[in-house]
Design an enzyme around this catalytic site. Structure first.
Site, PDB file in Angstrom:
ATOM      1  N   GLU A 284      29.906  41.667  47.610  1.00 47.73           N
ATOM      2  CA  GLU A 284      31.367  41.458  47.655  1.00 47.73           C
ATOM      3  C   GLU A 284      31.912  41.174  46.245  1.00 47.73           C
ATOM      4  O   GLU A 284      32.481  40.106  45.998  1.00 47.73           O
ATOM      5  CB  GLU A 284      31.698  40.269  48.564  1.00 47.73           C
ATOM      6  CG  GLU A 284      31.209  40.399  49.987  1.00 47.73           C
ATOM      7  CD  GLU A 284      31.375  39.111  50.790  1.00 47.73           C
ATOM      8  OE1 GLU A 284      31.584  38.042  50.179  1.00 47.73           O
ATOM      9  OE2 GLU A 284      31.291  39.178  52.011  1.00 47.73           O
ATOM     10  N   PRO A 285      31.748  42.082  45.322  1.00 46.64           N
ATOM     11  CA  PRO A 285      32.231  41.808  43.964  1.00 46.64           C
ATOM     12  C   PRO A 285      33.741  41.949  43.858  1.00 46.64           C
ATOM     13  O   PRO A 285      34.330  42.834  44.474  1.00 46.64           O
ATOM     14  CB  PRO A 285      31.558  42.913  43.133  1.00 46.64           C
ATOM     15  CG  PRO A 285      31.461  44.055  44.096  1.00 46.64           C
ATOM     16  CD  PRO A 285      31.210  43.449  45.457  1.00 46.64           C
ATOM     17  N   GLY A 286      34.364  41.073  43.107  1.00 42.79           N
ATOM     18  CA  GLY A 286      35.786  41.213  42.800  1.00 42.79           C
ATOM     19  C   GLY A 286      35.954  41.242  41.292  1.00 42.79           C
ATOM     20  O   GLY A 286      36.203  42.266  40.673  1.00 42.79           O
ATOM     21  N   ARG A 287      35.708  40.063  40.688  1.00 40.72           N
ATOM     22  CA  ARG A 287      35.908  39.868  39.252  1.00 40.72           C
ATOM     23  C   ARG A 287      35.157  40.892  38.399  1.00 40.72           C
ATOM     24  O   ARG A 287      35.689  41.437  37.439  1.00 40.72           O
ATOM     25  CB  ARG A 287      35.407  38.471  38.911  1.00 40.72           C
ATOM     26  CG  ARG A 287      35.595  38.039  37.495  1.00 40.72           C
ATOM     27  CD  ARG A 287      34.840  36.736  37.259  1.00 40.72           C
ATOM     28  NE  ARG A 287      34.978  35.778  38.323  1.00 40.72           N
ATOM     29  CZ  ARG A 287      35.922  34.842  38.393  1.00 40.72           C
ATOM     30  NH1 ARG A 287      36.808  34.744  37.441  1.00 40.72           N
ATOM     31  NH2 ARG A 287      35.954  34.005  39.416  1.00 40.72           N
ATOM     32  N   ARG A 323      45.221  31.026  35.881  1.00 42.34           N
ATOM     33  CA  ARG A 323      43.841  30.593  35.604  1.00 42.34           C
ATOM     34  C   ARG A 323      43.712  29.603  34.430  1.00 42.34           C
ATOM     35  O   ARG A 323      42.976  28.625  34.551  1.00 42.34           O
ATOM     36  CB  ARG A 323      42.932  31.814  35.367  1.00 42.34           C
ATOM     37  CG  ARG A 323      42.928  32.809  36.526  1.00 42.34           C
ATOM     38  CD  ARG A 323      41.859  33.886  36.393  1.00 42.34           C
ATOM     39  NE  ARG A 323      40.553  33.338  36.652  1.00 42.34           N
ATOM     40  CZ  ARG A 323      39.663  33.093  35.735  1.00 42.34           C
ATOM     41  NH1 ARG A 323      39.916  33.375  34.466  1.00 42.34           N
ATOM     42  NH2 ARG A 323      38.502  32.581  36.059  1.00 42.34           N
ATOM     43  N   TYR A 327      42.124  26.226  35.825  1.00 44.13           N
ATOM     44  CA  TYR A 327      40.681  26.030  35.559  1.00 44.13           C
ATOM     45  C   TYR A 327      40.378  25.821  34.081  1.00 44.13           C
ATOM     46  O   TYR A 327      39.207  25.878  33.699  1.00 44.13           O
ATOM     47  CB  TYR A 327      39.879  27.269  35.976  1.00 44.13           C
ATOM     48  CG  TYR A 327      40.173  27.842  37.323  1.00 44.13           C
ATOM     49  CD1 TYR A 327      39.892  27.138  38.491  1.00 44.13           C
ATOM     50  CD2 TYR A 327      40.680  29.130  37.450  1.00 44.13           C
ATOM     51  CE1 TYR A 327      40.147  27.695  39.735  1.00 44.13           C
ATOM     52  CE2 TYR A 327      40.924  29.694  38.692  1.00 44.13           C
ATOM     53  CZ  TYR A 327      40.663  28.964  39.823  1.00 44.13           C
ATOM     54  OH  TYR A 327      40.905  29.518  41.048  1.00 44.13           O
ATOM     55  N   CYS A 366      58.747  24.670  33.181  1.00 43.25           N
ATOM     56  CA  CYS A 366      58.958  23.243  32.893  1.00 43.25           C
ATOM     57  C   CYS A 366      57.733  22.426  33.293  1.00 43.25           C
ATOM     58  O   CYS A 366      57.803  21.601  34.218  1.00 43.25           O
ATOM     59  CB  CYS A 366      60.206  22.772  33.600  1.00 43.25           C
ATOM     60  SG  CYS A 366      61.617  23.738  33.084  1.00 43.25           S
ATOM     61  N   GLU A 367      56.613  22.681  32.671  1.00 42.15           N
ATOM     62  CA  GLU A 367      55.366  21.954  32.912  1.00 42.15           C
ATOM     63  C   GLU A 367      54.588  21.958  31.597  1.00 42.15           C
ATOM     64  O   GLU A 367      54.449  23.023  30.982  1.00 42.15           O
ATOM     65  CB  GLU A 367      54.475  22.686  33.932  1.00 42.15           C
ATOM     66  CG  GLU A 367      55.059  22.824  35.287  1.00 42.15           C
ATOM     67  CD  GLU A 367      54.402  21.923  36.311  1.00 42.15           C
ATOM     68  OE1 GLU A 367      53.359  21.294  36.015  1.00 42.15           O
ATOM     69  OE2 GLU A 367      54.952  21.857  37.418  1.00 42.15           O
ATOM     70  N   TYR A 395      42.178  37.984  39.829  1.00 37.60           N
ATOM     71  CA  TYR A 395      42.798  36.662  40.045  1.00 37.60           C
ATOM     72  C   TYR A 395      43.953  36.428  39.077  1.00 37.60           C
ATOM     73  O   TYR A 395      44.233  35.303  38.692  1.00 37.60           O
ATOM     74  CB  TYR A 395      41.748  35.540  39.962  1.00 37.60           C
ATOM     75  CG  TYR A 395      40.583  35.789  40.888  1.00 37.60           C
ATOM     76  CD1 TYR A 395      40.744  35.664  42.253  1.00 37.60           C
ATOM     77  CD2 TYR A 395      39.351  36.208  40.390  1.00 37.60           C
ATOM     78  CE1 TYR A 395      39.694  35.948  43.121  1.00 37.60           C
ATOM     79  CE2 TYR A 395      38.293  36.488  41.249  1.00 37.60           C
ATOM     80  CZ  TYR A 395      38.485  36.358  42.611  1.00 37.60           C
ATOM     81  OH  TYR A 395      37.453  36.645  43.467  1.00 37.60           O
TER      82      TYR A 395
HETATM   83  N1  LLP Z   1      33.015  36.702  48.544  1.00 37.56           N
HETATM   84  C1  LLP Z   1      33.510  35.511  48.904  1.00 37.56           C
HETATM   85  C2  LLP Z   1      33.145  34.943  50.199  1.00 37.56           C
HETATM   86  C3  LLP Z   1      34.364  34.821  48.037  1.00 37.56           C
HETATM   87  O1  LLP Z   1      34.846  33.628  48.391  1.00 37.56           O
HETATM   88  C4  LLP Z   1      34.698  35.399  46.778  1.00 37.56           C
HETATM   89  C5  LLP Z   1      35.587  34.701  45.863  1.00 37.56           C
HETATM   90  C6  LLP Z   1      34.169  36.654  46.452  1.00 37.56           C
HETATM   91  C7  LLP Z   1      33.329  37.281  47.355  1.00 37.56           C
HETATM   92  C8  LLP Z   1      34.479  37.356  45.163  1.00 37.56           C
HETATM   93  O2  LLP Z   1      34.061  36.657  44.040  1.00 37.56           O
HETATM   94  P1  LLP Z   1      34.083  37.397  42.617  1.00 37.56           P
HETATM   95  O3  LLP Z   1      33.080  38.506  42.643  1.00 37.56           O
HETATM   96  O4  LLP Z   1      35.454  37.923  42.418  1.00 37.56           O
HETATM   97  O5  LLP Z   1      33.755  36.369  41.622  1.00 37.56           O
HETATM   98  N2  LLP Z   1      40.500  32.157  41.719  1.00 37.56           N
HETATM   99  C9  LLP Z   1      39.204  32.004  41.071  1.00 37.56           C
HETATM  100  C10 LLP Z   1      38.096  32.683  41.813  1.00 37.56           C
HETATM  101  C11 LLP Z   1      37.967  32.225  43.235  1.00 37.56           C
HETATM  102  C12 LLP Z   1      36.973  33.059  43.957  1.00 37.56           C
HETATM  103  C13 LLP Z   1      37.064  32.834  45.404  1.00 37.56           C
HETATM  104  N3  LLP Z   1      36.120  33.588  46.140  1.00 37.56           N
HETATM  105  C14 LLP Z   1      39.319  32.487  39.632  1.00 37.56           C
HETATM  106  O6  LLP Z   1      40.410  32.829  39.204  1.00 37.56           O
HETATM  107  O7  LLP Z   1      38.328  32.472  38.916  1.00 37.56           O
END
Ligand code: LLP
Length: 455
Positions: A284-287, A323, A327, A366-367, A395
């Protein structure tokens, strides 16, 4: 092979994406605007597939919609063979618009509502990633009401430390995610005999971003032992899928993330005999796919000296990219047009060239926490200059918000030298479109307020 690639490069001092001048995009659609590279998105998907192919594994790669949910992006990833990882009814809606085969979707999330589950059942979602006993019972009863047989995987919490930010650590015991390993065996015992749910897999996601492959190896190794134990508890039960989640790193700084081959080896090695026997691996890659595929363009509104500090005030901040404020995340920021001496040799905190100026790059809100980058050394910038905030594809837009009544940014996709607007900038009318008074019939004080006392 470079670890992460992207198609954003300086040509004659001007930042380009796949050959298109970013300043032309900003002139055409204004700022703030997210710009994505199609080539980068697709190449990352293919590199991930290739890294696992070298391990003789052919995973189902479900792009994590939450990282970059624009339907036009999803459509293109789906066209190149991606499935989708969704976590809400809203993401299910997007997945359907993207035309993905629902059987290639996985659905996670600790708080799936009845309506969301029923909609996903009707859509024929491939796999529900179950986060608790209560959710399993609910899925079973909703599936029998819908006369469906749901396929599900139990999300386990392997209790490994991904050594990332506390807010994005998910595979430690004290987080709200999944079911502890010692409860998982009992869970499967209780699930036996439930006819409306076929519990065929396990799911885990240890956190994000995870720059060290070792926690994956540890989590998968623990999971394989659990699979062995559960299969020995239940004669005839054979796991069909293992979803190891996402969390693979991106290059916020040049060369930051490990080679994909290292992740692939860490995950595939402990599973070798199982995948050879037919276990389907899911990722499940996103980033890793989206971060380096996008930049945020903002314009300098003013510069300002305050005591010792030099502020570069931009037309967007934590509203467009949360972000850094949330973070303390690092995003490389640099002017989109620079003199030849200021073309950055790489992206990183430590880029140092003669003539750089120490400054804080902040937004207009305003922060005091509204910054894009603190204590940065940048080429001298002036009012009207365009800045690129890098590695913002994941993100970025998905966590953008309307604080201080800021309309959401536009989004542009560049492919083969052509730029396409894939989300128009919100207007002020969009901001207030839902703010219409409508008295709720049937809802009111039990003792009506006398006419003379009304405010
Ligand atoms: N699978 C599950 C169950 C997840 O909760 C997530 C991310 C992913 C896959 C994808 O993760 P990735 O490959 O994108 O790292 N907002 C934060 C990241 C929160 C991620 C939440 N879950 C940021 O900006 O770094």
């Amino acid at each position: 092979m470079p670890r992460a690639m992207d198609a954003f490069e300086y040509r004659d001092g001007a930042l380009t994406c796949e050959g298109v001048l970013l300043s032309d995009i900003a002139d055409a659609v204004g700022t703030p605007v997210y710009v994505y590279s199609h080539r980068t998105l697709i190449e990352h998907l293919e590199r991930l597939r290739a890294a696992f192919a070298l391990q003789a594994t052919d995973p189902l790669i479900c792009f994590s919609v939450k990282s970059l949910p624009n339907v036009e992006i999803l459509k293109r990833l789906v066209a190149h063979g991606a499935g989708l990882d969704i976590v809400s009814g809203g993401e299910l809606h997007r997945a359907r618009l993207a035309g993905v085969d629902p059987a290639r979707c996985v659905y996670a999330g600790v708080g799936k509502t009845d309506d969301e589950i029923s909609a996903a059942l009707r859509a024929g979602i491939g796999l529900f990633n179950i986060e608790s006993e209560a959710e399993f019972e609910n899925l079973a009863s909703l599936a029998s009401r819908e006369r469906k047989i749901a396929r599900a995987a139990l999300r386990i919490n392997p209790d490994v430390d991904p050594r990332t930010h506390r807010y994005t650590t998910t595979g430690k015991r004290e987080t709200k995610f999944g079911v502890d390993l010692d409860r998982a065996r009992a869970f499967f015992r209780a699930a036996d005999g439930v006819e409306s749910v076929r519990l065929t897999g396990l799911h885990l996601h240890i956190g994000s971003p995870v720059y060290d492959p070792a926690p994956y190896r540890e989590a998968v190794t623990r999971t394989v032992s659990l699979m062995d134990a559960i299969e020995s508890d239940h004669r005839g039960r054979i796991f069909e899928t293992l979803d190891v989640g996402g969390g693979f790193g991106a290059d916020y700084e040049t060369g930051q993330s490990p080679a994909l081959a290292e992740y692939a080896e860490a995950i595939a090695a402990p599973l070798r005999s199982r995948t050879a026997a037919g276990l389907r691996l899911i990722l499940e890659p996103g980033r890793m796919i989206a971060a380096n595929a996008g930049v945020l363009l903002v314009r300098v509104v003013y510069t300002k000296q305050s005591g010792e500090r030099q502020f570069v005030i931009c037309d967007a901040g934590m509203n467009a990219l949360l972000r850094p404020a949330l973070y303390s995340a690092f995003h490389f920021i640099w002017p989109a047009e620079v003199a030849p001496a200021f073309v950055p040799p790489r992206r990183g905190r430590d880029v140092d060239l003669p003539g750089l100026v120490l400054c804080d790059v902040v937004g207009p809100l305003c922060e005091s926490g509204d910054f894009l980058g603190e204590a940065r050394r940048l080429p001298p910038v002036a009012r009207g200059d365009l800045l690129a905030v890098h590695a913002a594809g994941a993100y970025g837009m998905s966590m953008a918000n309307r604080y201080n009544s800021s309309p959401l940014p536009a989004e542009v996709l560049v492919r083969d030298g052509e730029a396409t607007l894939i989300r128009s900038r919100e207007s002020f009318a969009d901001l207030t479109a839902h703010e219409r008074a409508a008295v709720l019939d049937g809802v009111g004080a039990r003792d009506p307020v006398p006419a003379g006392e009304r405010s």
